[in-house]
Design a protein around this motif. Structure first.
Motif, short mmCIF file in Angstrom:
data_model
loop_
_atom_site.label_atom_id
_atom_site.label_comp_id
_atom_site.label_asym_id
_atom_site.label_seq_id
_atom_site.Cartn_x
_atom_site.Cartn_y
_atom_site.Cartn_z
N ARG A 250 0.76 -1.15 0.11
CA ARG A 250 0.05 -0.03 -0.09
C ARG A 250 0.91 1.16 0.00
O ARG A 250 0.61 2.13 0.68
N TRP A 251 1.80 1.24 -0.79
CA TRP A 251 2.94 2.49 -0.97
C TRP A 251 2.15 3.76 -1.35
O TRP A 251 1.15 3.83 -1.82
N LYS A 253 3.27 7.59 -3.26
CA LYS A 253 4.23 8.25 -4.08
C LYS A 253 5.38 8.78 -3.00
O LYS A 253 5.52 9.30 -1.91
N GLY A 254 6.64 8.60 -3.52
CA GLY A 254 7.77 8.95 -3.00
C GLY A 254 8.49 7.94 -1.88
O GLY A 254 9.63 7.91 -1.49
N ASP A 255 7.84 6.69 -1.80
CA ASP A 255 8.34 5.75 -0.90
C ASP A 255 9.52 5.05 -1.54
O ASP A 255 9.40 4.92 -2.84
N LYS A 256 10.41 4.69 -0.71
CA LYS A 256 11.82 4.16 -1.21
C LYS A 256 11.69 2.66 -1.15
O LYS A 256 11.54 2.28 -0.18
N PHE A 257 12.33 2.26 -2.63
CA PHE A 257 12.39 0.84 -2.58
C PHE A 257 13.83 0.19 -3.34
O PHE A 257 14.08 0.96 -4.11
N ARG A 280 10.14 -0.82 -14.65
CA ARG A 280 10.53 0.34 -14.57
C ARG A 280 9.48 1.58 -14.84
O ARG A 280 9.05 2.43 -14.22
N ARG A 281 8.46 1.34 -15.98
CA ARG A 281 7.45 1.84 -16.34
C ARG A 281 6.10 2.09 -15.13
O ARG A 281 5.69 3.20 -15.06
N GLY A 287 4.88 6.21 -8.97
CA GLY A 287 5.63 7.46 -8.32
C GLY A 287 6.28 6.82 -7.21
O GLY A 287 6.72 7.58 -6.08
N ILE A 288 6.75 5.68 -7.18
CA ILE A 288 7.77 5.03 -6.07
C ILE A 288 9.16 5.37 -6.41
O ILE A 288 9.58 5.38 -7.63
N ASP A 289 10.02 5.43 -5.45
CA ASP A 289 11.29 6.01 -5.71
C ASP A 289 12.32 4.84 -5.68
O ASP A 289 12.30 4.06 -4.84
N VAL A 290 12.84 4.08 -6.84
CA VAL A 290 13.79 3.01 -6.95
C VAL A 290 14.97 3.44 -6.72
O VAL A 290 15.67 3.99 -7.65
N CYS A 291 15.30 3.11 -5.63
CA CYS A 291 16.82 3.60 -5.09
C CYS A 291 17.99 2.51 -5.41
O CYS A 291 19.19 2.98 -5.54
#
Length: 332
Positions: A250-251, A253-257, A280-281, A287-291
């Motif tokens: 239940r992420w 926007k901006g949550d880092k993964f 990726r798309r 809107g999640i942040d793939v670190c």
């Protein structure tokens, strides 16, 4: 089915001897117990030594992660069968008694029983040993019950990497166990098969699939999944896996993964990267942040064609740092 092998009873020994021949400048091989371990085991200067293992057929796990920054010892069982308590105990005994041992164990009944039996015996010998249990698989029994399987699958490699890097920084046994256990609680994996694995010892396929079908939620030993359906495209596979994981996280926007895309054995790298592009798309749309993003065959199921998707929600900035830390192993 044609496979490159000799006597099926010697498959594990032949494989490990071949690996040792390539990396004998860095590792030793105990052929009696099927243990690969660092040559500099007694000189690494860490408070805690990391040990992992399991049945063979999941290569490069686990011996491919033995080296500076990840595991110090791996122990291999036969195909899809965990090492015995005697093998695991022999691996523990290679560590100096002044050092602690942390075992990373995948959540399968036989694995847990054998590793914990070895831990109990080692403790009676005066050794400091503990374990992390990895249960990242969120496949369900079926669409009716929604009972979670909680098996240990490809996300185990993230635990090796994070805890291995933390160990080089001098964390204690209890601290590393807490780090690993917390990582596992934020780590989830789901897979899909396009074809079954073929076990060369049992000479049978792990399940049946029609030419046009895929199977969601299968296990790394060929355990049944939760749904078969007609294959359409890589994009549809990605949407199914991402939607299931989204229902868990239940992420926002901006949550880092951190994300691991894992080939299950016979999936060409081209197809893995096509799937990676679909993920990726989808992450951009969500809107999640793939670190951190990793693609490749890291914990397989013999020659199964398919892919798994592991997501780790980065709740601690150290996790990203440790994922990106340099290592000297054969398969990271």
């Amino acid at each position: 089915m044609k496979t490159i092998k000799n006597d099926v009873q010697n498959i594990v020994e032949d494989m490990l001897q071949g690996f040792y021949f390539e990396y004998k400048d860095r590792v030793y091989y105990d052929s009696k117990h099927h243990i690969i371990y660092r040559k500099d085991l007694g000189e690494i200067g860490q408070n805690v030594v990391l040990l992992s293992g399991g049945g063979s057929g999941h290569e490069p796990a686990h011996f491919g992660y033995v080296g500076d920054g990840m595991l110090s010892i791996s122990v291999s069982g036969t195909i899809f069968v965990p090492p015995t308590p005697e093998q695991i105990l022999a691996a523990i005994r290679k560590v100096d008694k002044n050092q602690s041992v942390l075992m990373i164990v995948k959540n399968f009944k036989a694995d847990v029983n054998n590793f914990l039996t070895a831990q109990t015996i080692a403790a009676k010998e005066g050794r400091s040993v503990d374990h992390i249990l990895v249960n990242d698989d969120v496949s369900i029994e079926n669409d009716a019950t929604f009972n979670k399987r909680k098996r240990g699958v490809a996300g185990t490699v993230f635990v090796h990497k994070i805890v291995g890097a933390a160990a080089t920084e001098g964390y204690s046994l209890q601290e590393l166990k807490e780090i690993g256990t917390t990582v596992v609680s934020h780590l989830h994996t789901l897979g899909v098969a396009l074809s079954p694995a073929h076990n060369p010892i049992q000479r049978e396929h792990s399940f049946t699939l029609e030419e046009h079908e895929v199977y969601y939620g299968v296990g790394i030993h060929g355990e049944e999944g939760y749904r078969k359906e007609t294959f359409d495209s890589s994009e549809k596979l990605a949407i199914e896996l991402m939607n299931k994981l989204k229902s868990i996280y239940r992420w926002k926007k901006g949550d880092k993964f951190a994300i691991l895309i894992n080939g299950l054995g016979s999936t060409p790298l081209m197809e893995q990267y096509i799937f990676a592009n679909d993920i990726r798309r989808l992450t951009q749309l969500e809107g999640i942040d793939v670190c951190f993003f990793k693609v490749g065959s890291h914990l397989t199921s013999l020659d199964m064609k398919g892919i798994s998707l592991s997501l780790l929600k980065l709740e601690d900035p150290n996790w990203e740092k440790w994922l990106k830390a340099d290592v000297r192993v054969s398969d990271w």
